[in-house]
Design a protein around this motif. Sequence first.
Motif, PDB file in Angstrom:
ATOM      1  N   GLU A 119      -0.023 -21.849 -43.234  1.00  0.00           N
ATOM      2  CA  GLU A 119      -1.465 -22.164 -43.202  1.00  0.00           C
ATOM      3  C   GLU A 119      -2.372 -23.279 -42.206  1.00  0.00           C
ATOM      4  OE1 GLU A 119      -4.264 -24.527 -46.439  1.00  0.00           O
ATOM      5  OE2 GLU A 119      -2.401 -24.051 -47.381  1.00  0.00           O
ATOM      6  N   ALA A 120      -2.393 -24.192 -42.026  1.00  0.00           N
ATOM      7  CA  ALA A 120      -3.123 -24.314 -40.796  1.00  0.00           C
ATOM      8  C   ALA A 120      -2.961 -23.676 -39.444  1.00  0.00           C
ATOM      9  CB  ALA A 120      -1.822 -25.909 -40.322  1.00  0.00           C
ATOM     10  N   GLU A 160      -1.569 -27.495 -31.595  1.00  0.00           N
ATOM     11  CA  GLU A 160      -2.385 -28.772 -32.418  1.00  0.00           C
ATOM     12  C   GLU A 160      -2.493 -28.926 -33.544  1.00  0.00           C
ATOM     13  OE1 GLU A 160      -6.936 -27.299 -32.874  1.00  0.00           O
ATOM     14  OE2 GLU A 160      -6.339 -26.203 -31.908  1.00  0.00           O
ATOM     15  N   ALA A 161      -1.272 -28.058 -34.567  1.00  0.00           N
ATOM     16  CA  ALA A 161      -1.565 -27.922 -35.859  1.00  0.00           C
ATOM     17  C   ALA A 161      -0.708 -29.716 -36.142  1.00  0.00           C
ATOM     18  CB  ALA A 161      -1.081 -26.766 -36.425  1.00  0.00           C
ATOM     19  N   LEU A 162       0.650 -29.547 -35.277  1.00  0.00           N
ATOM     20  CA  LEU A 162       1.595 -30.582 -35.002  1.00  0.00           C
ATOM     21  C   LEU A 162       1.587 -31.755 -33.860  1.00  0.00           C
ATOM     22  CD1 LEU A 162       4.791 -28.085 -34.130  1.00  0.00           C
ATOM     23  CD2 LEU A 162       3.624 -29.728 -36.567  1.00  0.00           C
ATOM     24  N   ALA A 163      -0.298 -32.269 -33.842  1.00  0.00           N
ATOM     25  CA  ALA A 163      -0.846 -32.706 -32.884  1.00  0.00           C
ATOM     26  C   ALA A 163      -0.183 -33.415 -31.682  1.00  0.00           C
ATOM     27  CB  ALA A 163      -0.702 -34.158 -34.011  1.00  0.00           C
ATOM     28  N   VAL A 164       0.398 -32.308 -31.230  1.00  0.00           N
ATOM     29  CA  VAL A 164       1.266 -32.740 -29.848  1.00  0.00           C
ATOM     30  C   VAL A 164       0.712 -32.073 -29.168  1.00  0.00           C
ATOM     31  CG1 VAL A 164       3.308 -30.990 -30.902  1.00  0.00           C
ATOM     32  CG2 VAL A 164       3.476 -32.855 -29.132  1.00  0.00           C
ATOM     33  N   VAL A 168      11.491 -30.072 -36.170  1.00  0.00           N
ATOM     34  CA  VAL A 168      12.017 -32.077 -36.040  1.00  0.00           C
ATOM     35  C   VAL A 168      10.104 -32.091 -36.793  1.00  0.00           C
ATOM     36  CG1 VAL A 168      12.348 -33.305 -34.396  1.00  0.00           C
ATOM     37  CG2 VAL A 168      14.065 -31.559 -34.856  1.00  0.00           C
ATOM     38  N   GLU A 169       9.577 -31.384 -35.741  1.00  0.00           N
ATOM     39  CA  GLU A 169       7.727 -31.835 -35.853  1.00  0.00           C
ATOM     40  C   GLU A 169       8.222 -31.751 -36.828  1.00  0.00           C
ATOM     41  OE1 GLU A 169       6.988 -33.467 -32.537  1.00  0.00           O
ATOM     42  OE2 GLU A 169       8.378 -32.722 -31.963  1.00  0.00           O
ATOM     43  N   LEU A 170       8.161 -31.162 -37.310  1.00  0.00           N
ATOM     44  CA  LEU A 170       7.129 -30.013 -39.059  1.00  0.00           C
ATOM     45  C   LEU A 170       8.263 -31.176 -40.057  1.00  0.00           C
ATOM     46  CD1 LEU A 170       7.856 -26.435 -39.339  1.00  0.00           C
ATOM     47  CD2 LEU A 170       6.012 -28.103 -39.569  1.00  0.00           C
ATOM     48  N   THR A 171       9.799 -31.666 -40.272  1.00  0.00           N
ATOM     49  CA  THR A 171      10.228 -32.961 -40.723  1.00  0.00           C
ATOM     50  C   THR A 171       9.096 -33.978 -40.384  1.00  0.00           C
ATOM     51  OG1 THR A 171      12.440 -31.638 -41.022  1.00  0.00           O
ATOM     52  CG2 THR A 171      12.346 -33.856 -41.515  1.00  0.00           C
ATOM     53  N   GLU A 172       9.184 -34.593 -39.094  1.00  0.00           N
ATOM     54  CA  GLU A 172       8.424 -36.164 -38.944  1.00  0.00           C
ATOM     55  C   GLU A 172       7.222 -36.335 -39.699  1.00  0.00           C
ATOM     56  OE1 GLU A 172       8.735 -36.047 -34.609  1.00  0.00           O
ATOM     57  OE2 GLU A 172      10.220 -36.628 -34.658  1.00  0.00           O
ATOM     58  N   ARG A 173       6.644 -35.098 -39.989  1.00  0.00           N
ATOM     59  CA  ARG A 173       5.210 -34.988 -40.103  1.00  0.00           C
ATOM     60  C   ARG A 173       5.188 -34.525 -41.755  1.00  0.00           C
ATOM     61  NH1 ARG A 173       5.412 -33.810 -35.822  1.00  0.00           N
ATOM     62  NH2 ARG A 173       3.986 -35.057 -34.366  1.00  0.00           N
ATOM     63  N   ASP A 174       6.655 -34.804 -42.617  1.00  0.00           N
ATOM     64  CA  ASP A 174       6.332 -34.084 -43.658  1.00  0.00           C
ATOM     65  C   ASP A 174       5.782 -33.079 -43.791  1.00  0.00           C
ATOM     66  OD1 ASP A 174       7.676 -34.576 -47.009  1.00  0.00           O
ATOM     67  OD2 ASP A 174       5.650 -35.497 -47.368  1.00  0.00           O
ATOM     68  N   MET A 175       6.106 -32.165 -43.441  1.00  0.00           N
ATOM     69  CA  MET A 175       5.343 -30.498 -43.475  1.00  0.00           C
ATOM     70  C   MET A 175       6.859 -29.700 -43.776  1.00  0.00           C
ATOM     71  SD  MET A 175       2.646 -30.485 -40.287  1.00  0.00           S
ATOM     72  CE  MET A 175       1.487 -28.961 -41.290  1.00  0.00           C
ATOM     73  N   VAL A 187       3.937 -30.973 -24.048  1.00  0.00           N
ATOM     74  CA  VAL A 187       5.270 -31.813 -25.251  1.00  0.00           C
ATOM     75  C   VAL A 187       6.320 -31.162 -25.469  1.00  0.00           C
ATOM     76  CG1 VAL A 187       5.030 -33.849 -26.656  1.00  0.00           C
ATOM     77  CG2 VAL A 187       4.093 -34.002 -24.695  1.00  0.00           C
ATOM     78  N   LEU A 188       6.145 -30.084 -26.339  1.00  0.00           N
ATOM     79  CA  LEU A 188       6.241 -29.535 -27.754  1.00  0.00           C
ATOM     80  C   LEU A 188       7.601 -28.706 -26.704  1.00  0.00           C
ATOM     81  CD1 LEU A 188       7.104 -28.547 -30.322  1.00  0.00           C
ATOM     82  CD2 LEU A 188       5.602 -27.209 -29.765  1.00  0.00           C
TER      83      LEU A 188
END
Length: 97
Positions: free
Chosen positions: A49-50, A78-82, A35-42, A86-87
């Motif tokens: 890679e990140a 960290e890569a998801l900026a959360v 979900v977090e990836l989708t929200e960040r268009d990742m 919280v994650l």
Amino acid sequence: MNADTHVTKRLCNTFGLMETYADRLGASLSRQIRVELTERDMDQADLAEAIGVERATLSRYMRGHRSMPMPTFFRVAEALAVSPHVLLQRAEARISE
């Protein structure tokens, strides 16, 4: 996850037997990361890679074939900026959905 654990998990899924809380949280965490990836268009390749792992390794973590080491989990957050907290909270909230 070793072969015996993988077989046990499949049997639980096949016959509707109860999984452990850790199993449910792990699956929920994978869903939340998606979900977090989708929200960040990742996608998983971007995340791999990140955080400095191979795409195949991240895929094994996400499918539950391997346990994600704690330092890797922190890099994912960290890569998801959360925050990791919280994650996990978001993943835990998904367990009852």
